[in-house]
Enzyme design. Structure first.
Site, PDB file in Angstrom:
ATOM      1  N   LYS A  96       0.873  -1.169   0.000  1.00 45.58           N
ATOM      2  CA  LYS A  96       0.000   0.000   0.000  1.00 45.58           C
ATOM      3  C   LYS A  96       0.912   1.222   0.000  1.00 45.58           C
ATOM      4  O   LYS A  96       1.646   1.459   0.962  1.00 45.58           O
ATOM      5  CB  LYS A  96      -0.912   0.023   1.227  1.00 45.58           C
ATOM      6  CG  LYS A  96      -1.796   1.266   1.259  1.00 45.58           C
ATOM      7  CD  LYS A  96      -2.550   1.405   2.574  1.00 45.58           C
ATOM      8  CE  LYS A  96      -3.247   2.760   2.611  1.00 45.58           C
ATOM      9  NZ  LYS A  96      -3.869   3.045   3.924  1.00 45.58           N
ATOM     10  N   GLY A 157      -8.402   9.281   9.316  1.00 47.20           N
ATOM     11  CA  GLY A 157      -8.787   9.429  10.717  1.00 47.20           C
ATOM     12  C   GLY A 157      -9.815  10.504  11.002  1.00 47.20           C
ATOM     13  O   GLY A 157     -10.131  10.768  12.164  1.00 47.20           O
ATOM     14  N   ALA A 184      -9.678   5.459   3.740  1.00 53.12           N
ATOM     15  CA  ALA A 184      -9.495   6.562   4.689  1.00 53.12           C
ATOM     16  C   ALA A 184     -10.726   7.459   4.813  1.00 53.12           C
ATOM     17  O   ALA A 184     -11.450   7.704   3.843  1.00 53.12           O
ATOM     18  CB  ALA A 184      -8.291   7.431   4.316  1.00 53.12           C
ATOM     19  N   ASN A 206      -9.427   1.955   9.451  1.00 53.55           N
ATOM     20  CA  ASN A 206      -8.694   1.594  10.658  1.00 53.55           C
ATOM     21  C   ASN A 206      -9.252   2.310  11.881  1.00 53.55           C
ATOM     22  O   ASN A 206      -9.813   1.711  12.782  1.00 53.55           O
ATOM     23  CB  ASN A 206      -7.206   1.914  10.458  1.00 53.55           C
ATOM     24  CG  ASN A 206      -6.310   1.440  11.595  1.00 53.55           C
ATOM     25  OD1 ASN A 206      -5.094   1.427  11.461  1.00 53.55           O
ATOM     26  ND2 ASN A 206      -6.851   1.027  12.724  1.00 53.55           N
TER      27      ASN A 206
END
Length: 258
Positions: A96, A157, A184, A206
């Protein structure tokens, strides 16, 4: 079933492995998500016999495929060097590719990204580039050898979801035969479902799972969101309308006399 560089996967959810409260929670979250691919940063894994060995042993025990990433790299040289180290450590051609260009938004440096993708592709890597939804950049990445594109939904995030639905939809239409992964910025399962409803092949996330109050339940929720979004896409949703259309037919309705 999705396919990346000839590898077929049942799960369309790819999961990151950082920021979890504990290794045990990470392991349970991955299992609950059904993910078959997890991303691992070389910075989390320092090689055999060193501090990261226990983490790498945990990842190996899960029976998932590893997608190493070049997280935190800000130059072509740094990204390429990190990719080579990752290939040696994790024994996979997958990478990645991240080349960060802006510190606050973590937006990719698309010029460096294309250059690094070309170098790595020529060296036998199978590159998953973290990019924007820009079609010109995407074309250059494909020309550089990328057979997967991973446009961001929103800054890493941020949990803002899909900031540019038009751009993501345009990318899907422009590259009908290239596997596309929204990478993301997703915060809740409905964001993942929305990406899948656009026809994307998978999503990668994530922080939304790792920093949830209950990461295991959130991982399970995202798995359901991905499944629902994919099913909705395949069902061919109706197009939005400007005017109301009665769900109950008026033909044959009883006429009341005076």
């Amino acid at each position: 079933m999705s396919s990346f560089y000839g590898v077929e996967l049942k799960s369309r959810l790819l999961l990151g492995t950082s920021r979890y409260p504990s290794p045990a929670v990470l392991e349970r979250a991955v299992k609950a998500s059904g993910a078959q691919v997890v991303t691992v940063s070389l910075r989390r894994e320092s090689g055999a016999g060193r501090a990261g060995q226990s983490f790498w042993s945990l990842i190996q025990s899960m029976g998932v495929r590893v997608l190493p990433n070049t997280a935190g790299c800000h130059s072509v040289k740094e990204a390429v060097t990190t990719a080579h180290m990752a290939r040696e450590l994790f024994d996979t051609p997958w990478i990645k590719l991240e080349v960060i260009g802006e510190a606050d938004t973590l937006q990719p440096d698309v010029f460096g990204l294309v250059e690094a993708a070309r170098i790595l592709s020529e060296d036998g890597f199978e590159v998953f580039p973290y990019t924007t939804e820009d079609l010109v950049v995407a074309e250059r990445l494909v020309e550089a050898g990328c057979r997967v594109l991973m446009p961001w939904g929103a800054p890493i995030g941020s949990a803002r979801g899909l900031n540019n639905v038009y751009g993501l939809r345009s990318m899907r239409a422009h590259f009908p035969d290239i596997p596309l992964v929204v990478d993301a910025g997703l915060g809740v399962p409905s964001h993942a479902a929305a990406a899948m409803e656009l026809g994307y092949d998978a999503v990668l996330l994530n922080t939304a799972v790792a920093e949830a109050g209950d990461p295991v339940e959130m991982a399970r929720a995202f798995a359901l969101g991905v499944e629902a979004g994919r099913a909705a896409y395949l069902a061919r949703p109706m197009e939005p309308r400007d005017m109301a259309v009665p769900s109950t037919p008026v033909i044959g309705k009883a006429a009341l006399g005076d």
